[in-house]
Motif scaffolding. Structure first.
Motif, mmCIF file in Angstrom:
data_model
loop_
_atom_site.group_PDB
_atom_site.id
_atom_site.type_symbol
_atom_site.label_atom_id
_atom_site.label_comp_id
_atom_site.label_asym_id
_atom_site.label_seq_id
_atom_site.Cartn_x
_atom_site.Cartn_y
_atom_site.Cartn_z
ATOM 1 N N ALA A 1 0.673 -0.825 0.425
ATOM 2 C CA ALA A 1 0.142 0.161 -0.286
ATOM 3 C C ALA A 1 0.862 1.029 -0.089
ATOM 4 O O ALA A 1 0.435 2.051 -0.627
ATOM 5 C CB ALA A 1 -1.004 -0.081 1.289
ATOM 6 N N LEU A 2 1.975 1.076 0.511
ATOM 7 C CA LEU A 2 2.997 2.490 0.538
ATOM 8 C C LEU A 2 3.567 2.687 -0.550
ATOM 9 O O LEU A 2 3.707 3.947 -0.316
ATOM 10 C CB LEU A 2 4.098 1.923 1.984
ATOM 11 C CG LEU A 2 3.173 1.825 3.543
ATOM 12 C CD1 LEU A 2 4.278 1.642 4.140
ATOM 13 C CD2 LEU A 2 2.887 3.760 4.160
ATOM 14 N N ASP B 1 8.439 12.554 6.992
ATOM 15 C CA ASP B 1 7.609 13.121 8.177
ATOM 16 C C ASP B 1 6.145 12.168 8.071
ATOM 17 O O ASP B 1 5.514 13.037 8.863
ATOM 18 C CB ASP B 1 7.440 14.306 7.167
ATOM 19 C CG ASP B 1 8.739 14.826 6.896
ATOM 20 O OD1 ASP B 1 9.372 15.071 8.143
ATOM 21 O OD2 ASP B 1 9.005 15.652 6.069
ATOM 22 N N MET B 2 5.633 10.951 7.852
ATOM 23 C CA MET B 2 4.565 10.590 8.227
ATOM 24 C C MET B 2 4.858 10.679 9.212
ATOM 25 O O MET B 2 5.756 9.774 10.794
ATOM 26 C CB MET B 2 4.629 9.416 7.414
ATOM 27 C CG MET B 2 3.313 8.652 7.794
ATOM 28 S SD MET B 2 3.263 6.940 6.283
ATOM 29 C CE MET B 2 4.139 7.640 5.081
ATOM 30 N N TYR C 1 10.115 0.738 7.669
ATOM 31 C CA TYR C 1 10.387 0.452 5.536
ATOM 32 C C TYR C 1 9.372 2.498 5.688
ATOM 33 O O TYR C 1 10.236 3.165 4.313
ATOM 34 C CB TYR C 1 9.277 0.021 5.747
ATOM 35 C CG TYR C 1 8.976 -0.025 3.816
ATOM 36 C CD1 TYR C 1 9.746 -0.420 3.229
ATOM 37 C CD2 TYR C 1 7.817 1.090 3.659
ATOM 38 C CE1 TYR C 1 9.431 -0.210 1.587
ATOM 39 C CE2 TYR C 1 7.878 0.956 2.023
ATOM 40 C CZ TYR C 1 8.578 0.922 1.329
ATOM 41 O OH TYR C 1 8.417 0.813 -0.048
ATOM 42 N N ILE C 2 8.672 2.704 6.937
ATOM 43 C CA ILE C 2 8.153 4.413 6.876
ATOM 44 C C ILE C 2 9.274 5.088 6.584
ATOM 45 O O ILE C 2 9.510 6.262 5.992
ATOM 46 C CB ILE C 2 7.161 4.642 7.774
ATOM 47 C CG1 ILE C 2 5.643 3.358 6.838
ATOM 48 C CG2 ILE C 2 6.169 6.023 7.993
ATOM 49 C CD1 ILE C 2 4.687 3.450 8.151
ATOM 50 N N ARG C 3 9.660 5.224 8.036
ATOM 51 C CA ARG C 3 11.143 6.486 8.326
ATOM 52 C C ARG C 3 12.230 6.524 7.214
ATOM 53 O O ARG C 3 12.529 7.614 7.335
ATOM 54 C CB ARG C 3 11.873 5.639 9.634
ATOM 55 C CG ARG C 3 10.819 6.088 10.937
ATOM 56 C CD ARG C 3 10.193 7.643 11.007
ATOM 57 N NE ARG C 3 9.244 7.797 12.065
ATOM 58 C CZ ARG C 3 7.948 8.418 11.863
ATOM 59 N NH1 ARG C 3 7.514 8.787 10.463
ATOM 60 N NH2 ARG C 3 6.868 8.003 12.025
ATOM 61 N N GLN C 4 12.605 5.337 6.941
ATOM 62 C CA GLN C 4 13.226 5.949 5.352
ATOM 63 C C GLN C 4 12.806 6.058 4.059
ATOM 64 O O GLN C 4 13.531 7.353 3.766
ATOM 65 C CB GLN C 4 14.120 3.985 5.066
ATOM 66 C CG GLN C 4 14.459 2.975 6.258
ATOM 67 C CD GLN C 4 14.953 1.556 5.632
ATOM 68 O OE1 GLN C 4 14.528 1.337 4.378
ATOM 69 N NE2 GLN C 4 15.861 1.233 6.525
#
Length: 120
Positions: free
Chosen positions: A40-41, A73-74, A66-69
């Motif tokens: 989804a990301l 800013d999420m 995964y998001i932080r890489q």
């Protein structure tokens, strides 16, 4: 409309909390495991992720990494039954914005989401 990625493997919790989020005019993408969340990301940019830690395939901490890489800013809230200090420290060290222990009041979760989204 703010876009929320919600990863929760327990169907009842996922359905109830998704409905509350939608009632607050959030656009919600639901996933039941870490691989679905990562897929989804790859397809969409989200304003926030609400991640359970104990889910199949990739756990919530791996998805947070995964998001932080890719999206530093999420906003990210870890929503989990794991209340131990060690797991909480791990999540905050991986730059989670908040850590909410289940069971949680849907209203309180929404307020925590609002607070983080306001700052973003």
């Amino acid at each position: 409309m703010k876009k929320i990625l919600f990863m929760e493997d327990e169907p009842t919790i996922r359905e109830v909390l998704t409905e509350y989020m939608k009632m607050q005019n959030y656009e919600v993408t639901e996933t039941a495991d870490g691989e679905q969340a990562v897929e989804a990301l790859k397809r969409c940019v989200y304003d926030m992720a609400v991640l359970d830690i104990m889910v199949p395939k990739k756990n919530g901490l791996e998805v947070l990494e995964y998001i932080r890489q890719r999206f530093p800013d999420m906003g990210v809230i870890m929503l989990t039954a794991l209340g131990d200090e060690q797991t909480q420290v791990k999540a905050f060290n991986a730059l989670a914005d908040d850590y909410v222990i289940k069971p949680v009041s849907p209203i309180i979760l929404l307020k925590r989401m609002e607070t983080i989204l306001r700052r973003a």
